[in-house]
Each structure stands twice: as C-alpha cells, then as structure tokens.
Design a protein around this motif. Structure first.
Motif: not given
Length: 249
Positions: A72-74, A112-114, A128-129
């Motif tokens: 997810a972070a990458a 939705v990323v943030a 998120e996600g």
C-alpha cells in the motif's frame, strides 16, 4: 477461467483476500461457504497467503496481514501528488471540521488515497483504498471533467449505475454537468453517492490540464448545505486544490 482472469488460482486467492477483508476475521468453514469452494481448497490458499504475510491467523480465524502495508505504501508513493497533498488535506479537514479526501485517478477509476476527519466529523461512507464511482461522486466528476472526451465516453458506455436515487444515470446529462464543472473548477455531490451525505470537490491538474487527482470535503446534509456548502467549504476546497497544483507543478 476467463479472458479477464487467465490465471484461475490468482483470481481465487484475491477472492479469498477480499472475503477475509470484508468479514474482519473469518474461519475456514465460513470462508468456504461464502466463496462456494471446498474447505481443502480454501485452506491451501489461506496457508499460502499466511506464509507470505498477507494474512494473519489468530486462533481459528484469519485476518488481513500487515504485509499489505508494504504494498500500500509503495502504491501511494508512486503518485507525487500524494506526498504533496497530504499536509494540505489534513489542514483542510482541521479548518472545515468535516472529512477531507484526496482521490487519485488511475486506469479509469478514482481511488481514495488519503482521508482525514475533522474534530466534529462523522465516519464517512468511503475509506482510504476504496474505489469511487466517477459519475456519482464530487471527486470523480471533477476528475472526469478534466479528462479526454474518449475517457468520458468509456465511462458512459460502461453504464452509469444508480448508487442512490439522486445519481446521474443519463450520459447527456452527465456530459452537461461535466462542462459546467470544467467552467467553475467545482463539482458537487448532492446525495448522489450516499444518502444523507453531500460533498464538494476541485481538481488537481497537470501541465496539460488533465486531472491527476481531486480534493473534496464531505459531510452529512444537515451540516453541508446552503451557504456552508456553496460558499464557505467550496472556497476552502478550491484554494486547497490550487495550492496543491501549484506545488506539484
């Protein structure tokens, strides 16, 4: 096996992961029932995914594993707008007291990323996600308004599903609204994606004036209506999106 999922085992593993996520913890028997698979087949997938760190076992139940955080972070860091926008989205939530969201455009969908909730905000209908319907959300419509016409045509041709009774399901009507959004750099969601919720969004565009993301503020209709929605919150959202855009360029 289909053309969309040529590797059946991979498709099944993803089905298992999604079912575990939705259940917030589930055992083998229940998972087999939900997926209409044999217990032995489900158990093999669970063992493999657990060994890879993508699932975690607690007693007889399985949960999503923290190994997903690496992916997810990458995935988020691949989009420069995420790092630039995050502080601005957090400030927007603090000032508005509502839910501030950054939706990024990827491969024909909005994700939705943030998302940050203000002090008085209620739990939003998306997290998120989540992938959001482009035709039914303020952020999605904002993105569509700043994408090429052929991409809009593809969304319309795929079908405009009615998420609520207020969702725009007519292609011509959607195109008219997108033209208006492009003129104003503002889009509204008036209970089109979730009953009882309204939102306003503004685009973040690149050097070609194509949307790469959208910033939005959402809240329940009793708080997000009238002057608050049309003027106060709208001004905050537009200025935040423009600030992110300037920093990005």
């Amino acid at each position: 096996m289909t053309d969309d999922y040529p590797v059946k085992a991979t498709h099944t593993s993803v089905r298992v992961l999604r079912a575990v996520m939705e259940a917030h913890g589930v055992g083998v028997s229940e998972l087999a029932r939900r997926l209409d698979l044999s217990k032995s087949a489900v158990h093999k997938h669970l063992r493999t995914l657990t060994s890879l760190g993508l699932l975690a076992r607690e007693g007889d139940d399985y949960y999503l594993g923290l190994g997903f955080l690496e992916f997810a972070a990458a995935a988020r860091e691949r989009f420069p707008v995420y790092g630039v926008a995050l502080p601005a989205v957090e400030r927007l939530a603090e000032v508005s007291g509502c839910v501030a969201t950054l939706v990024v455009y990827e491969s024909g969908r909005g994700v939705v990323v943030a998302q940050t909730c203000g002090d008085d905000a209620l739990a939003p209908p998306v997290s998120e996600g989540d992938a959001v319907p482009l035709h039914a959300t303020a952020g999605g419509k904002t993105i569509l308004a700043y994408r090429p016409a052929e991409e809009v045509d593809r969304v319309v041709d795929d079908g405009l599903d009615a998420v609520t009774e207020n969702t725009i399901t007519d292609g011509d009507r959607l195109r008219r609204e997108l033209r208006s959004i492009r003129d104003r750099r503002v889009a509204f969601d008036r209970e089109e994606s979730a009953t009882g919720w309204q939102s306003v969004a503004s685009p973040v565009t690149d050097s070609r004036q194509r949307a790469v993301a959208a910033v939005s503020v959402s809240g329940p209709t009793d708080r997000m209506s009238g002057k608050t929605l049309e003027e106060d919150i709208t001004g905050l959202v537009v200025s935040t999106a423009k600030s992110i855009e300037n920093d990005l360029l």
